[in-house]
Design an enzyme around this catalytic site. Structure first.
Site, short mmCIF file in Angstrom:
data_model
loop_
_atom_site.label_atom_id
_atom_site.label_comp_id
_atom_site.label_asym_id
_atom_site.label_seq_id
_atom_site.Cartn_x
_atom_site.Cartn_y
_atom_site.Cartn_z
N ARG A 115 1.00 -1.57 0.13
CA ARG A 115 0.22 -0.21 -0.19
C ARG A 115 0.89 0.96 0.39
NH1 ARG A 115 -2.16 -3.57 4.09
NH2 ARG A 115 -4.58 -4.51 3.56
N LYS A 154 -2.27 -2.56 7.50
CA LYS A 154 -3.37 -2.43 8.91
C LYS A 154 -3.74 -2.37 9.70
CE LYS A 154 -6.13 -0.45 4.54
NZ LYS A 154 -7.29 -0.66 4.05
N HIS A 211 -2.78 2.01 -5.90
CA HIS A 211 -3.37 1.40 -5.76
C HIS A 211 -3.35 0.45 -6.88
CE1 HIS A 211 -5.34 -0.89 -1.77
NE2 HIS A 211 -6.22 -0.46 -2.58
N ARG A 267 -0.97 -2.07 -7.03
CA ARG A 267 -1.17 -2.76 -5.69
C ARG A 267 -1.95 -4.40 -6.74
NH1 ARG A 267 -1.63 -4.77 -0.60
NH2 ARG A 267 -3.52 -4.52 0.48
N HIS A 285 -3.98 -8.87 3.79
CA HIS A 285 -5.44 -9.16 3.93
C HIS A 285 -5.80 -9.53 5.43
CE1 HIS A 285 -6.73 -7.74 -0.56
NE2 HIS A 285 -6.59 -6.90 -0.17
N TYR A 298 -10.71 -10.60 -6.88
CA TYR A 298 -9.52 -10.79 -7.76
C TYR A 298 -9.53 -11.89 -8.61
CZ TYR A 298 -6.58 -7.37 -6.30
OH TYR A 298 -6.19 -5.83 -4.68
#
Length: 297
Positions: free
Chosen positions: A142, A166, A234, A237, A260, A269
């Site tokens: 990110r 995150k 992004h 990414r 994630h 995806y």
């Protein structure tokens, strides 16, 4: 609580603050506050958001914040009920992530070169662009993770990079040889800055801002012949994930590489791959409309 217990990022805290402020302003119009809100008052707020033509994804995100807020009040004993408990979240649009083709990514990387007679500032800017794009595409970082990388993170011959994502979650991502070389070239060029960051800002004591990187990416995109509107960190990414999956990567491994928390986030995806397969059939199947037209011609 979000900052201390969940290690929420500064941008997340700002978004939650904005969501709470939006709800409070709407409640004020019906004589309520966040602490005294009723379910009907919250429904009125959701109606206001819809009237403002906010997307279903935005409304769903804002409602998620409000639901977390009232759960917090309930658990802390600040309210005896949860007025948001039975509010339905709108189903968000399932937009496919935008990504570049492999040839377009290579064109971006090739554009990170300045001619021999370029000024030192332009040459350094090219080094920054090359190192950043290599890391974004080769490791799926990110932009928030990239810009806070410490200078020492890529010193030496490391094959893996430790990234704090995150929620403060750490993960290891592999480094390609070209990414390590590009980062090493930048470190050498910036040796005199004594910055703690791999990507220092104008003030070397601080990291480069997102806005500064966006300007670099915009310029590189123009040099590569790509529409700047199609480019963002992004998108790179998404390109990393899409290309890995296209070349046979496992979805679980991809989840770990992207950081994630839920594999459901990674599964977007698979929809990209499904759409690509549909396009292949539409373009190349002998009974497809495009092939029928070419046969008629």
């Amino acid at each position: 609580m979000q900052a201390a217990e969940r290690a929420a990022a500064p941008n997340t805290l700002l978004a939650y603050q904005a969501d709470l402020a939006s709800c409070a302003q709407s409640l004020l119009a019906v004589g309520q506050t966040l602490s005294t809100a009723s379910a009907d008052g919250l429904r009125s707020w959701l109606a206001d958001l819809s009237a403002q033509a906010q997307s279903r994804r935005t409304v769903a995100r804002r409602l998620s914040c409000i639901k977390q807020f009232y759960l917090f009040l309930l658990r802390e004993g600040l309210r005896a009920d949860n007025p948001a408990e039975h509010l339905d979240s709108p189903r968000a649009e399932q937009a496919l992530p935008r990504f570049l083709s492999e040839s377009e990514v290579l064109a971006l990387l090739d554009a990170c070169v300045e001619p021999e007679g370029a000024s030192p500032a332009k040459k350094r800017r090219a080094l920054v662009a090359r190192a950043a794009l290599e890391l974004l595409y080769a490791s799926g970082l990110r932009i928030s993770e990239l810009l806070v990388l410490p200078r020492q993170a890529l010193v030496g011959d490391q094959r893996m990079l430790s990234v704090r994502g995150k929620g403060g979650r750490e993960r290891l991502v592999p480094l390609s040889d070209s990414a390590r070389q590009a980062a090493s070239a930048l470190v050498q060029a910036d040796a005199g800055l004594n910055s703690p960051y791999l990507f220092p800002g104008r003030n070397p004591a601080r990291a480069m801002t997102r806005q500064a990187f966006d300007r670099i990416l915009h310029d590189v995109g123009l040099k590569a012949g790509l529409e700047p509107a199609r480019l963002s960190p992004h998108v790179l990414r998404h390109s990393f994930a899409t290309h890995l999956l296209a070349h046979g990567a496992d979805l679980r491994a991809l989840q770990m590489l992207l950081g994630h928390a839920d594999i459901a986030t990674t599964q977007i995806y698979t929809h990209v791959q499904t759409e690509r397969l549909r396009q292949v059939v539409a373009e190349h199947h002998p009974l497809s409309a495009s092939q029928s037209t070419s046969l008629d011609d």
